[in-house]
Design an enzyme around this catalytic site. Structure first.
Site, PDB file in Angstrom:
ATOM      1  N   TYR A  52       7.065  -3.685  -9.090  1.00 40.67           N
ATOM      2  CA  TYR A  52       6.645  -2.528  -9.519  1.00 40.67           C
ATOM      3  C   TYR A  52       5.242  -2.788 -10.606  1.00 40.67           C
ATOM      4  O   TYR A  52       5.673  -3.540 -11.271  1.00 40.67           O
ATOM      5  CB  TYR A  52       7.844  -1.461 -10.348  1.00 40.67           C
ATOM      6  CG  TYR A  52       7.924  -0.365  -9.569  1.00 40.67           C
ATOM      7  CD1 TYR A  52       7.166   0.640  -9.621  1.00 40.67           C
ATOM      8  CD2 TYR A  52       9.287  -0.151  -8.778  1.00 40.67           C
ATOM      9  CE1 TYR A  52       7.361   1.894  -8.900  1.00 40.67           C
ATOM     10  CE2 TYR A  52       9.736   1.026  -8.236  1.00 40.67           C
ATOM     11  CZ  TYR A  52       8.763   1.905  -8.212  1.00 40.67           C
ATOM     12  OH  TYR A  52       9.078   3.215  -7.481  1.00 40.67           O
ATOM     13  N   GLU A  54       3.096   0.383 -12.029  1.00 36.28           N
ATOM     14  CA  GLU A  54       2.586   1.397 -12.468  1.00 36.28           C
ATOM     15  C   GLU A  54       1.668   1.132 -13.616  1.00 36.28           C
ATOM     16  O   GLU A  54       1.984   0.486 -14.274  1.00 36.28           O
ATOM     17  CB  GLU A  54       3.856   2.803 -12.835  1.00 36.28           C
ATOM     18  CG  GLU A  54       4.646   3.061 -11.990  1.00 36.28           C
ATOM     19  CD  GLU A  54       5.586   4.038 -12.567  1.00 36.28           C
ATOM     20  OE1 GLU A  54       5.952   4.039 -13.632  1.00 36.28           O
ATOM     21  OE2 GLU A  54       6.329   4.628 -11.551  1.00 36.28           O
ATOM     22  N   ASP A 198     -16.552  11.490   2.404  1.00 37.31           N
ATOM     23  CA  ASP A 198     -15.330  10.915   2.862  1.00 37.31           C
ATOM     24  C   ASP A 198     -15.892  10.192   4.222  1.00 37.31           C
ATOM     25  O   ASP A 198     -16.068  10.505   5.216  1.00 37.31           O
ATOM     26  CB  ASP A 198     -14.465  12.203   3.350  1.00 37.31           C
ATOM     27  CG  ASP A 198     -13.240  11.608   3.901  1.00 37.31           C
ATOM     28  OD1 ASP A 198     -13.059  10.374   4.166  1.00 37.31           O
ATOM     29  OD2 ASP A 198     -12.226  12.330   3.957  1.00 37.31           O
ATOM     30  N   THR A 224     -10.480   5.496   3.865  1.00 39.19           N
ATOM     31  CA  THR A 224      -9.195   4.773   4.392  1.00 39.19           C
ATOM     32  C   THR A 224      -9.694   3.194   4.466  1.00 39.19           C
ATOM     33  O   THR A 224     -10.952   2.962   4.620  1.00 39.19           O
ATOM     34  CB  THR A 224      -8.733   5.030   5.738  1.00 39.19           C
ATOM     35  OG1 THR A 224      -9.642   5.095   6.519  1.00 39.19           O
ATOM     36  CG2 THR A 224      -8.164   6.580   5.720  1.00 39.19           C
ATOM     37  N   LYS A 227      -9.320   1.688   9.146  1.00 42.63           N
ATOM     38  CA  LYS A 227     -10.299   2.139  10.395  1.00 42.63           C
ATOM     39  C   LYS A 227     -11.247   1.203  10.770  1.00 42.63           C
ATOM     40  O   LYS A 227     -10.965   0.114  10.848  1.00 42.63           O
ATOM     41  CB  LYS A 227     -10.573   3.847  10.251  1.00 42.63           C
ATOM     42  CG  LYS A 227      -9.432   4.861  10.193  1.00 42.63           C
ATOM     43  CD  LYS A 227      -9.860   6.066   9.823  1.00 42.63           C
ATOM     44  CE  LYS A 227      -8.543   7.088   9.687  1.00 42.63           C
ATOM     45  NZ  LYS A 227      -8.932   8.532   9.265  1.00 42.63           N
ATOM     46  N   ARG A 233      -3.509  -0.301   6.245  1.00 43.82           N
ATOM     47  CA  ARG A 233      -3.191   1.093   6.130  1.00 43.82           C
ATOM     48  C   ARG A 233      -3.346   1.359   4.563  1.00 43.82           C
ATOM     49  O   ARG A 233      -2.476   0.655   3.625  1.00 43.82           O
ATOM     50  CB  ARG A 233      -1.920   1.449   6.757  1.00 43.82           C
ATOM     51  CG  ARG A 233      -1.520   1.493   8.040  1.00 43.82           C
ATOM     52  CD  ARG A 233      -0.622   2.266   8.591  1.00 43.82           C
ATOM     53  NE  ARG A 233      -1.384   3.634   9.056  1.00 43.82           N
ATOM     54  CZ  ARG A 233      -2.046   3.381  10.132  1.00 43.82           C
ATOM     55  NH1 ARG A 233      -2.332   2.742  11.182  1.00 43.82           N
ATOM     56  NH2 ARG A 233      -2.683   4.834  10.170  1.00 43.82           N
TER      57      ARG A 233
HETATM   58  C1  LIG Z   1      -8.342   9.248   8.604  1.00 45.47           C
HETATM   59  C2  LIG Z   1      -8.930  10.236   7.679  1.00 45.47           C
HETATM   60  C3  LIG Z   1      -8.414  10.669   6.524  1.00 45.47           C
HETATM   61  C4  LIG Z   1      -7.185  10.236   6.003  1.00 45.47           C
HETATM   62  O1  LIG Z   1      -6.343   9.395   6.558  1.00 45.47           O
HETATM   63  P1  LIG Z   1      -4.772   9.185   6.053  1.00 45.47           P
HETATM   64  O2  LIG Z   1      -4.807   7.607   5.852  1.00 45.47           O
HETATM   65  O3  LIG Z   1      -4.546   9.427   7.665  1.00 45.47           O
HETATM   66  O4  LIG Z   1      -4.186  10.289   5.222  1.00 45.47           O
HETATM   67  C5  LIG Z   1      -9.320  11.437   5.543  1.00 45.47           C
HETATM   68  N1  LIG Z   1     -10.603  11.733   6.048  1.00 45.47           N
HETATM   69  C6  LIG Z   1     -10.809  11.275   7.186  1.00 45.47           C
HETATM   70  C7  LIG Z   1     -12.446  11.898   7.422  1.00 45.47           C
HETATM   71  C8  LIG Z   1     -10.422  10.694   8.117  1.00 45.47           C
HETATM   72  O5  LIG Z   1     -10.818  10.364   9.354  1.00 45.47           O
END
Ligand SMILES: *Cc1c(COP(=O)(O)O)cnc(C)c1O
Length: 417
Positions: A52, A54, A198, A224, A227, A233
């Protein structure tokens, strides 16, 4: 505590082994997925998961965090260097939490957000009514132009003028074209809005120099890490120094408790991998592969939304070739043939989100396997044959065998076999 997993739980091992075979023997074309490296997976399954911590490096609410501080600081420093960001928070558990933290930091419930509509390519967290974002905030949505199927910046400017958003989100989950972040900055400035980029899907392309860079133009950037960036993740938030405290407080204690140090360490490893010259080459190849796949699909008679792609993904408009087949049916037929894609709405789709008229395909995973343009031609032909022969299980079965054979040339995780 020293027993092997295979001794403790053979049932879970068996399930995982089956998915390893699926990951090896199918063509995985879901643009939001990737194969993380062995190094990334190794540290994710490490003893760092036991702690932990925090708080943030140097100011924890738990004792015994000396090495947690070290590893989190390393992840932060590497992320800053990779993206040229002034401040980075590597604690959000996922992309949705990262966006939630930004809204929580900069907005009050009821404030207006201008984001891309879900049905035209935006993410749930950009204001979908089924999501917290659509419930807590007042949402105005932009989409694509009906003719070009691309975002029209004049239209975005008009919407901003009309709705006076406090924050504009630029980014998408199913948009095959570049974002011109400088123009987005101009629109945000014209109405005094924050600009949030984003880049969940395209972070790897940006780090590898294969997509325009949002960092110089944005107040905040979320992404994220699993990807195109090809890490574990998880997610992170990059922002200008002036928002650092607000963002950090929104993540912890605002929305989360203890950080996942094992995945934060894995993010550090992924950022190191992303700073190597091979990563730049990899990202360039993702885009070349997407263009090759798109070109062959068009040759084979499919219409692609906006006519093609600039990035790692594309959207097939099935209505141009098959009046009756939905995206859902097509994705299921392709799965029968060993090809994994998403069903996806196309702009102005007449079908519902669970049915859809489109397919979303991307090249990050097949590129990680070492496939190049000639392999993309082969994949496009597999897709075409499978959809043409969809009524016959024997045809889909035969393609599935060909796909499996094809995949043996591009092994994944050999050390696990
Ligand atoms: C995949 C994605 C997210 C969020 O991803 P999670 O990890 O699944 O919550 C946010 N914004 C965009 C544009 C995405 O493609």
């Amino acid at each position: 505590m020293n027993k092997l997993l295979s001794e403790v739980d053979p049932q879970v091992v068996e399930i995982t082994t089956k998915d390893l075979a699926r990951q090896q023997n199918t063509l995985m074309l879901i643009p939001s997925e990737n194969y993380a490296s062995r190094a990334v997976m190794e540290i994710q399954g490490s003893i760092l998961a036991n702690k932990y911590a925090e708080g943030y490096p140097g100011e924890r609410y738990y004792n015994g965090c000396e090495f947690m501080d070290e590893v989190e600081s390393l992840a932060i420093d590497r992320a800053k260097a990779l993206f040229g960001a002034e401040h980075v928070n590597v604690q959000p558990h996922a992309g949705s939490q990262a966006n939630m933290a930004v809204y929580h930091a900069l907005l009050q419930p009821g404030d207006t957000i201008l984001g891309m509509s879900l049905s035209q390519g935006g993410h749930l967290t950009h204001g979908a009514h089924v999501n917290f974002s659509g419930n807590l905030y007042n949402i105005a949505a932009y989409g694509v132009d009906a003719d070009t199927e691309q975002i029209d910046m004049d239209d975005v400017g008009r919407l901003a003028e009309e709705h006076r958003p406090k924050l504009i989100v630029v980014g998408a989950t199913a948009y095959p074209r570049h974002f011109d972040f400088a123009s987005w900055r101009q629109v945000a400035d014209s109405v005094g809005a924050y600009l949030l980029a984003d880049i969940a899907h395209i972070a790897g392309l940006i780090a590898g120099g294969a997509h325009p860079d949002p960092v110089p133009y944005s107040d905040v950037v979320t992404t994220t890490t699993h990807k195109t960036l090809r890490g574990p993740r998880g997610a992170m938030i990059m922002c200008r120094s002036e928002y650092a405290d607000k963002i950090d407080r929104a993540v912890f204690p605002g929305l989360q408790g203890g950080p996942f140090l094992h995945t934060i360490a894995a993010r550090a490893v992924a950022f190191k991998e992303a700073s190597e010259p091979e990563f730049k080459k990899y990202q360039g190849q993702i885009v070349k592969n997407a263009k090759a796949l798109a070109a062959r699909l068009i040759e084979n008679g499919f219409r692609l939304v906006s006519g093609g792609t600039d990035n790692h993904l594309m959207l097939i408009d099935l209505t141009s070739k098959y009046e009756k087949m939905s995206g859902r049916q097509a994705a299921d037929h392709l799965e029968d043939a060993g090809i994994i894609v998403n069903k996806n709405t196309i702009p102005f789709d007449k079908r519902k989100p669970r049915t859809t008229s489109g397919l979303r395909l991307g090249t990050p995973m097949v590129t990680t396997r070492g496939m190049e343009e000639d392999a993309m031609v082969q994949i496009a032909d597999f897709i075409t044959e499978a959809l043409e022969g969809r009524q016959k299980n024997s045809i889909k079965q035969r393609i599935q065998e060909k796909v499996k054979e094809f995949c043996t040339q591009f092994p994944i995780y050999e050390y696990l076999n």
